[in-house]
Design a protein around this motif. Sequence first.
Motif, PDB file in Angstrom:
ATOM      1  N   GLN A  63      19.000 -19.893  66.199  1.00 37.71           N
ATOM      2  CA  GLN A  63      19.808 -19.198  65.201  1.00 37.71           C
ATOM      3  C   GLN A  63      19.130 -19.419  63.849  1.00 37.71           C
ATOM      4  O   GLN A  63      18.968 -20.560  63.420  1.00 37.71           O
ATOM      5  CB  GLN A  63      21.233 -19.745  65.180  1.00 37.71           C
ATOM      6  N   VAL A  64      18.720 -18.338  63.212  1.00 37.20           N
ATOM      7  CA  VAL A  64      17.999 -18.437  61.944  1.00 37.20           C
ATOM      8  C   VAL A  64      18.763 -17.655  60.877  1.00 37.20           C
ATOM      9  O   VAL A  64      18.984 -16.456  61.027  1.00 37.20           O
ATOM     10  CB  VAL A  64      16.569 -17.881  62.065  1.00 37.20           C
ATOM     11  N   THR A  65      19.165 -18.358  59.828  1.00 38.71           N
ATOM     12  CA  THR A  65      19.821 -17.702  58.700  1.00 38.71           C
ATOM     13  C   THR A  65      18.780 -17.537  57.610  1.00 38.71           C
ATOM     14  O   THR A  65      18.035 -18.457  57.288  1.00 38.71           O
ATOM     15  CB  THR A  65      21.004 -18.548  58.188  1.00 38.71           C
ATOM     16  N   THR A 114      22.015 -13.726  59.739  1.00 36.37           N
ATOM     17  CA  THR A 114      21.691 -14.702  60.776  1.00 36.37           C
ATOM     18  C   THR A 114      21.278 -13.949  62.027  1.00 36.37           C
ATOM     19  O   THR A 114      22.032 -13.127  62.545  1.00 36.37           O
ATOM     20  CB  THR A 114      22.883 -15.620  61.089  1.00 36.37           C
ATOM     21  N   GLY A 115      20.072 -14.225  62.493  1.00 35.29           N
ATOM     22  CA  GLY A 115      19.571 -13.631  63.727  1.00 35.29           C
ATOM     23  C   GLY A 115      19.558 -14.672  64.824  1.00 35.29           C
ATOM     24  O   GLY A 115      19.430 -15.873  64.562  1.00 35.29           O
ATOM     25  N   THR A 116      19.696 -14.216  66.065  1.00 34.39           N
ATOM     26  CA  THR A 116      19.672 -15.129  67.202  1.00 34.39           C
ATOM     27  C   THR A 116      18.668 -14.651  68.240  1.00 34.39           C
ATOM     28  O   THR A 116      18.364 -13.461  68.329  1.00 34.39           O
ATOM     29  CB  THR A 116      21.064 -15.240  67.864  1.00 34.39           C
ATOM     30  N   SER A 117      18.167 -15.594  69.007  1.00 37.45           N
ATOM     31  CA  SER A 117      17.231 -15.273  70.082  1.00 37.45           C
ATOM     32  C   SER A 117      17.210 -16.407  71.096  1.00 37.45           C
ATOM     33  O   SER A 117      17.350 -17.563  70.725  1.00 37.45           O
ATOM     34  CB  SER A 117      15.819 -15.078  69.529  1.00 37.45           C
ATOM     35  N   THR A 118      17.015 -16.065  72.331  1.00 33.60           N
ATOM     36  CA  THR A 118      16.813 -17.079  73.363  1.00 33.60           C
ATOM     37  C   THR A 118      15.327 -17.391  73.534  1.00 33.60           C
ATOM     38  O   THR A 118      14.965 -18.266  74.307  1.00 33.60           O
ATOM     39  CB  THR A 118      17.395 -16.609  74.708  1.00 33.60           C
TER      40      THR A 118
END
Length: 69
Positions: free
Chosen positions: A58-60, A12-16
């Motif tokens: 949030q992308v899994t 899972t990656g996250t980014s604003t």
Amino acid sequence: MAQHTYKLIEITGTSTTSIEDAIQTAVTRAARTIRHMQWFEVVEIRGRIEEDQVKQWQVTFKVGFTLEE
């Protein structure tokens, strides 16, 4: 043509900033310890909302990589 064996992991990656940035940031981080990544498949996209604004993506996703011989 050689026959390959693959392993799948879930990240899972996250980014604003964006969905694409969340994926790229996670792939870049995973590349520090995982070699031979070949493809990815998005499993889930979600986010965090604050004060009626999207504050974080949030992308899994699953990453497939070739196992070493």
